[in-house]
Design an enzyme around this catalytic site. Structure first.
Site, PDB file in Angstrom:
ATOM      1  N   PHE A 124       0.873  -1.182   0.000  1.00  0.00           N
ATOM      2  CA  PHE A 124       0.000   0.000   0.000  1.00  0.00           C
ATOM      3  C   PHE A 124       0.905   1.225   0.000  1.00  0.00           C
ATOM      4  CE2 PHE A 124      -2.495   3.016   2.680  1.00  0.00           C
ATOM      5  CZ  PHE A 124      -3.757   2.924   2.116  1.00  0.00           C
ATOM      6  N   GLU A 128       4.824   9.345   1.679  1.00  0.00           N
ATOM      7  CA  GLU A 128       5.885   9.909   0.828  1.00  0.00           C
ATOM      8  C   GLU A 128       6.894  10.603   1.729  1.00  0.00           C
ATOM      9  OE1 GLU A 128       4.164  12.508  -2.083  1.00  0.00           O
ATOM     10  OE2 GLU A 128       3.052  10.858  -3.022  1.00  0.00           O
ATOM     11  N   THR A 159       5.659  -1.108   3.470  1.00  0.00           N
ATOM     12  CA  THR A 159       5.735  -2.470   4.013  1.00  0.00           C
ATOM     13  C   THR A 159       5.534  -3.451   2.861  1.00  0.00           C
ATOM     14  OG1 THR A 159       4.787  -1.696   6.078  1.00  0.00           O
ATOM     15  CG2 THR A 159       4.695  -4.065   5.682  1.00  0.00           C
ATOM     16  N   GLY A 243      -7.320  -1.117   8.640  1.00  0.00           N
ATOM     17  CA  GLY A 243      -5.910  -1.417   8.912  1.00  0.00           C
ATOM     18  C   GLY A 243      -5.575  -1.191  10.378  1.00  0.00           C
ATOM     19  N   ARG A 269      12.216 -18.273  37.883  1.00  0.00           N
ATOM     20  CA  ARG A 269      13.366 -17.572  38.455  1.00  0.00           C
ATOM     21  C   ARG A 269      13.239 -17.479  39.981  1.00  0.00           C
ATOM     22  NH1 ARG A 269      18.608 -16.029  38.077  1.00  0.00           N
ATOM     23  NH2 ARG A 269      18.933 -14.047  39.130  1.00  0.00           N
ATOM     24  N   GLU A 364       0.467   3.284  10.070  1.00  0.00           N
ATOM     25  CA  GLU A 364      -1.003   3.305   9.872  1.00  0.00           C
ATOM     26  C   GLU A 364      -1.676   4.393  10.723  1.00  0.00           C
ATOM     27  OE1 GLU A 364      -3.014  -0.214   8.853  1.00  0.00           O
ATOM     28  OE2 GLU A 364      -1.181  -1.226   8.208  1.00  0.00           O
ATOM     29  N   SER A 367       0.156   7.762  16.923  1.00  0.00           N
ATOM     30  CA  SER A 367      -0.766   7.938  18.057  1.00  0.00           C
ATOM     31  C   SER A 367      -1.369   9.344  18.036  1.00  0.00           C
ATOM     32  CB  SER A 367      -0.027   7.702  19.371  1.00  0.00           C
ATOM     33  OG  SER A 367       0.394   6.360  19.411  1.00  0.00           O
TER      34      SER A 367
HETATM   35  N1  CAA Z   1     -12.146   7.659   7.651  1.00  0.00           N
HETATM   36  C1  CAA Z   1     -12.819   8.101   6.568  1.00  0.00           C
HETATM   37  N2  CAA Z   1     -12.616   9.315   6.030  1.00  0.00           N
HETATM   38  C2  CAA Z   1     -11.712  10.092   6.634  1.00  0.00           C
HETATM   39  C3  CAA Z   1     -10.978   9.688   7.748  1.00  0.00           C
HETATM   40  C4  CAA Z   1     -11.239   8.409   8.275  1.00  0.00           C
HETATM   41  N3  CAA Z   1     -10.569   7.933   9.320  1.00  0.00           N
HETATM   42  N4  CAA Z   1     -10.126  10.679   8.119  1.00  0.00           N
HETATM   43  C5  CAA Z   1     -10.324  11.685   7.261  1.00  0.00           C
HETATM   44  N5  CAA Z   1     -11.279  11.325   6.361  1.00  0.00           N
HETATM   45  C6  CAA Z   1     -11.795  12.124   5.243  1.00  0.00           C
HETATM   46  C7  CAA Z   1     -12.501  13.392   5.713  1.00  0.00           C
HETATM   47  O1  CAA Z   1     -13.848  13.117   6.032  1.00  0.00           O
HETATM   48  C8  CAA Z   1     -12.340  14.267   4.503  1.00  0.00           C
HETATM   49  O2  CAA Z   1     -13.276  13.905   3.524  1.00  0.00           O
HETATM   50  P1  CAA Z   1     -14.344  14.981   2.917  1.00  0.00           P
HETATM   51  O3  CAA Z   1     -13.537  16.152   2.429  1.00  0.00           O
HETATM   52  O4  CAA Z   1     -15.033  14.220   1.846  1.00  0.00           O
HETATM   53  O5  CAA Z   1     -15.190  15.341   4.076  1.00  0.00           O
HETATM   54  C9  CAA Z   1     -10.983  13.866   3.967  1.00  0.00           C
HETATM   55  O6  CAA Z   1     -10.690  12.583   4.501  1.00  0.00           O
HETATM   56  C10 CAA Z   1      -9.854  14.807   4.339  1.00  0.00           C
HETATM   57  O7  CAA Z   1      -9.893  14.973   5.722  1.00  0.00           O
HETATM   58  P2  CAA Z   1      -9.528  16.368   6.397  1.00  0.00           P
HETATM   59  O8  CAA Z   1     -10.082  17.475   5.583  1.00  0.00           O
HETATM   60  O9  CAA Z   1      -9.940  16.236   7.811  1.00  0.00           O
HETATM   61  O10 CAA Z   1      -7.956  16.392   6.201  1.00  0.00           O
HETATM   62  P3  CAA Z   1      -6.800  16.683   7.236  1.00  0.00           P
HETATM   63  O11 CAA Z   1      -5.593  16.872   6.419  1.00  0.00           O
HETATM   64  O12 CAA Z   1      -7.179  17.737   8.209  1.00  0.00           O
HETATM   65  O13 CAA Z   1      -6.700  15.292   8.090  1.00  0.00           O
HETATM   66  C11 CAA Z   1      -5.839  13.056   8.346  1.00  0.00           C
HETATM   67  C12 CAA Z   1      -6.496  14.085   7.418  1.00  0.00           C
HETATM   68  C13 CAA Z   1      -6.926  12.450   9.225  1.00  0.00           C
HETATM   69  C14 CAA Z   1      -4.755  13.663   9.208  1.00  0.00           C
HETATM   70  C15 CAA Z   1      -5.258  12.031   7.360  1.00  0.00           C
HETATM   71  O14 CAA Z   1      -4.300  12.645   6.542  1.00  0.00           O
HETATM   72  C16 CAA Z   1      -4.628  10.853   8.058  1.00  0.00           C
HETATM   73  O15 CAA Z   1      -5.322   9.910   8.463  1.00  0.00           O
HETATM   74  N6  CAA Z   1      -3.267  10.846   8.168  1.00  0.00           N
HETATM   75  C17 CAA Z   1      -2.549   9.676   8.611  1.00  0.00           C
HETATM   76  C18 CAA Z   1      -2.151   8.871   7.415  1.00  0.00           C
HETATM   77  C19 CAA Z   1      -1.782   7.475   7.779  1.00  0.00           C
HETATM   78  O16 CAA Z   1      -2.417   6.812   8.599  1.00  0.00           O
HETATM   79  N7  CAA Z   1      -0.753   6.988   7.098  1.00  0.00           N
HETATM   80  C20 CAA Z   1      -0.351   5.646   7.258  1.00  0.00           C
HETATM   81  C21 CAA Z   1       0.447   5.272   6.062  1.00  0.00           C
HETATM   82  S1  CAA Z   1       0.122   3.701   5.481  1.00  0.00           S
HETATM   83  C22 CAA Z   1       1.097   2.674   6.382  1.00  0.00           C
HETATM   84  O17 CAA Z   1       1.615   2.972   7.423  1.00  0.00           O
HETATM   85  C23 CAA Z   1       1.079   1.379   5.724  1.00  0.00           C
HETATM   86  C24 CAA Z   1       2.151   0.436   5.957  1.00  0.00           C
HETATM   87  O18 CAA Z   1       2.838   0.064   5.020  1.00  0.00           O
HETATM   88  C25 CAA Z   1       2.212  -0.234   7.297  1.00  0.00           C
END
Ligand code: CAA
Length: 382
Positions: A124, A128, A159, A243, A269, A364, A367
């Protein structure tokens, strides 16, 4: 409404995954950690046992199980090796789930089936170099060229990065539209211009494989767009909700594993003329460790039950991940303390559990991001 009772199927999943984890994963865990060895053969067997597409419909080669079963298997596998846990979690929650939920029948046939059976492995690609927590700020772009799209950019912390076959890649297709201009592309590893970098040398989950991926002029046919142009961010967020249940279960497994090792060691122990389990200082530690682990388990199961009941589980998944990852770090740290000096050496495994636990507070969604998600959901609904 949250209530649950484990079914016979759940008990069977627990037994199968526990036996598999103990007999096939545990014996080589220390060595794979030391040499950062990807568990290729183990992943193959996990596929044969149905662990790589646990919630995918049998129509597409999956096991057709519920999220509670997934939590149970993730806990048992992560209890002995959290690296195997994350490999399984990414394939199940972040790749198979998105393909099954948003894919066309052709995409499911072509990509989901081999991923769900474990014949192929998924990754996934959202993060970036400059878009981790701030995931809407994608720099990777995709530009249309006839019936193809051409992707350029860089992905980080992927990952299964060097080992996967099929990648979900998020890219900006319309920068003006911010997150509504992000699209998800299904990219095969063999695509020209798709270049996984070297494996990261990590603190923990060392036998899982994490790398950056450079994309230069990668051509993807429009049939390989997942869910439609501009829907990529929604796919990413919704995939991450599930996730987070997977990572909560991984963290729960680490906490449970460390706790069990601490209990066993404390009974063996002897100090001050008796097993240290008879000393109040140790008993209180064990009590705290078990409370933290059990609280994490209940929150994780609650999120899974809500998901299975098709209710909103966004807040509960974030709460489960926040709580279980904290429990994993704290319980593993205390497990070292119970072991004394032995806890500091590899053979006793609790030092690896602490190293593995830390990442569950980061990937993912850190915290800090879980706090954002929880508080937004709370305020929306109260
Ligand atoms: N579920 C569904 N929709 C969500 C959501 C959630 N948990 N969180 C945000 N959204 C939606 C919002 O509703 C919004 O949609 P609309 O415009 O249609 O209403 C849109 O996403 C954008 O949200 P915001 O305007 O609130 O944007 P923001 O920039 O203020 O916040 C954030 C967004 C919640 C911080 C988001 O960027 C986020 O979750 N960041 C963390 C990213 C993350 O978890 N990365 C992990 C990488 S993958 C990984 O680790 C994989 C691996 O290989 C192990």
């Amino acid at each position: 409404m949250f209530s649950y009772q484990f079914s016979e199927t759940h008990e069977m999943i627990r037994q199968t995954s526990r036996e598999f984890a103990q007999s096939e994963i545990a014996p080589s865990a220390i060595e794979r950690d030391e040499h950062s060895q990807f568990p290729k053969e183990i992943v193959k067997k996990m596929g044969e046992l149905g662990f790589m597409g646990m919630m995918v419909s049998p129509k597409y080669g999956g096991s057709g199980l519920d999220a509670v079963s997934y939590v149970i298997a993730m806990e048992e596998i992560s209890k002995v090796d959290a690296s195997c846990g994350v490999i399984m979690s990414v394939n199940n929650s972040l790749v198979c789930w998105g393909l099954e939920t948003f894919g066309t029948p052709e995409q499911k046939e072509k990509y989901l089936k081999p991923l769900a059976t474990g014949e192929k492995l998924g990754a996934f690609c959202l993060s970036e170099p400059e878009a981790g927590s701030d995931a809407t700020h994608q720099h990777t772009s995709a530009k249309q060229d006839g019936d193809h799209w051409v992707i350029d950019g860089m992905k980080n912390w992927i990952t299964n990065g060097t080992s996967a076959d099929i990648y979900l890649v998020f890219a900006q297709t319309d920068r003006e539209k911010r997150h509504k201009g992000i699209t998800c592309f299904i990219v095969e590893r063999t695509s020209p211009g798709f270049e996984p970098g070297k494996k990261e040398d990590k603190l923990g989950i060392r036998s899982s494989d994490t790398c950056s991926i450079a994309l230069s002029g990668v051509r993807v046919h429009q049939d390989d767009i997942l869910g439609g142009i501009g829907t990529g961010f929604k796919i990413a967020m919704e995939s991450l909700n599930g996730g987070r249940i997977g990572i909560a279960a991984q963290a729960l497994g680490i906490a449970q594993g460390a706790f069990e090792r601490a209990v066993a060691y404390s009974k063996e122990r002897v100090a001050f003329g008796k097993p240290i389990s008879e000393l109040q200082a140790i008993q209180f530690k064990l009590a705290d460790m078990s409370v933290k682990t059990e609280a994490a388990r209940l929150l994780t199961l609650k999120a899974a039950v809500l998901k299975d009941n098709h209710e909103n589980y966004v807040k509960e998944a974030a709460m489960a991940k926040l709580s279980a990852s904290k429990a994993a770090v704290e319980v593993a740290l205390e497990a070292i303390q119970v072991h004394g000096g032995y806890g500091y050496v590899r053979e006793y495994q609790v030092e690896r559990m602490l190293r593995d636990a830390k990442i569950t507070e980061i990937y993912e969604g850190t915290s800090e991001i879980q706090h954002i998600v929880i508080s937004r959901e709370l305020l929306k609904n109260m």
